[in-house]
Scaffold this motif. Sequence first.
Motif, PDB file in Angstrom:
ATOM      1  N   SER A 109       5.104   5.519  -2.469  1.00  0.00           N
ATOM      2  CA  SER A 109       6.099   5.994  -1.505  1.00  0.00           C
ATOM      3  C   SER A 109       7.250   5.009  -1.370  1.00  0.00           C
ATOM      4  N   PRO A 167      10.147   2.917   0.996  1.00  0.00           N
ATOM      5  CA  PRO A 167      10.157   2.262   2.303  1.00  0.00           C
ATOM      6  C   PRO A 167      10.626   3.248   3.383  1.00  0.00           C
ATOM      7  N   TYR A 168      10.168   3.036   4.587  1.00  0.00           N
ATOM      8  CA  TYR A 168      10.515   3.920   5.698  1.00  0.00           C
ATOM      9  C   TYR A 168      11.932   3.628   6.180  1.00  0.00           C
ATOM     10  N   ASP A 217      -6.659   6.058   2.419  1.00  0.00           N
ATOM     11  CA  ASP A 217      -5.336   5.459   2.234  1.00  0.00           C
ATOM     12  C   ASP A 217      -4.685   5.818   0.901  1.00  0.00           C
ATOM     13  N   SER A 271       1.218   3.748   1.095  1.00  0.00           N
ATOM     14  CA  SER A 271       1.627   2.571   1.867  1.00  0.00           C
ATOM     15  C   SER A 271       1.420   1.318   1.017  1.00  0.00           C
ATOM     16  N   VAL A 317      -2.520   2.478   5.463  1.00  0.00           N
ATOM     17  CA  VAL A 317      -1.613   3.529   5.922  1.00  0.00           C
ATOM     18  C   VAL A 317      -1.348   3.409   7.426  1.00  0.00           C
ATOM     19  N   GLU A 366      -0.946   0.697   9.047  1.00  0.00           N
ATOM     20  CA  GLU A 366       0.092  -0.333   9.186  1.00  0.00           C
ATOM     21  C   GLU A 366       1.453   0.218   8.777  1.00  0.00           C
ATOM     22  N   TYR A 367       1.486   1.104   7.782  1.00  0.00           N
ATOM     23  CA  TYR A 367       2.747   1.765   7.412  1.00  0.00           C
ATOM     24  C   TYR A 367       3.279   2.556   8.604  1.00  0.00           C
ATOM     25  N   GLN A 402       4.556   0.090  11.218  1.00  0.00           N
ATOM     26  CA  GLN A 402       5.845  -0.477  10.836  1.00  0.00           C
ATOM     27  C   GLN A 402       6.964   0.556  10.959  1.00  0.00           C
ATOM     28  N   ALA A 403       6.664   1.808  10.656  1.00  0.00           N
ATOM     29  CA  ALA A 403       7.657   2.872  10.819  1.00  0.00           C
ATOM     30  C   ALA A 403       8.025   3.029  12.291  1.00  0.00           C
ATOM     31  N   ALA A 408       7.354   9.611   3.635  1.00  0.00           N
ATOM     32  CA  ALA A 408       8.136   8.952   4.700  1.00  0.00           C
ATOM     33  C   ALA A 408       8.721   9.980   5.676  1.00  0.00           C
TER      34      ALA A 408
END
Length: 181
Positions: A21, A23-24, A56, A69, A74, A76-77, A80-81, A158
Amino acid sequence: MRIITISLAALALTACETYSSSPYMASTQNVIDIEDRVGEARVRLGDFSSDPEVNDRPICRLTAPLDVSPGVPVSEYVRQAMLTELHQARVHSSSADTVIEGTLDRLAFSATGTGSWGFTLSLRSNRHPDGYTVSSEHAFSTSFDGHMACTNGINAFAPAVSTLINAAVNHPEFPRLAGAQ
């Protein structure tokens, strides 16, 4: 024998494709919604975890793993998003008294028919210990071609997380969760 060995090696190499994927990127709508709903309150994010059943690295069409992620779980993704959105809205503060935590309860993926990502996320804070749970579904176009379907799927991850965050920040209990009420 040599042809069989070469054929097996070629099959092994083509079956090892992984889709990663992007980055967000913050959603303008989510940022505006956070600003409108939280006002002057400040929050910080605590830990986000995943239910043990959450995979994940879902498999796309039984052939290729999706690295949704890269390098982090996932959950943590998603954290962070959400942090990206809170920073953009100027609501996050590392010294805030209100701490929001989350658990990713479900991650579902399908790349057949109408493709979709599905999430269930539970959020809680020291201001709202019982918290609340939101679910979201994000559809995307697939393709008859497996490679294109998996590419479309990973490219939709995302935006699907953005849809999840939108559901979380527009929940009626979000202002209470953030300590704005």
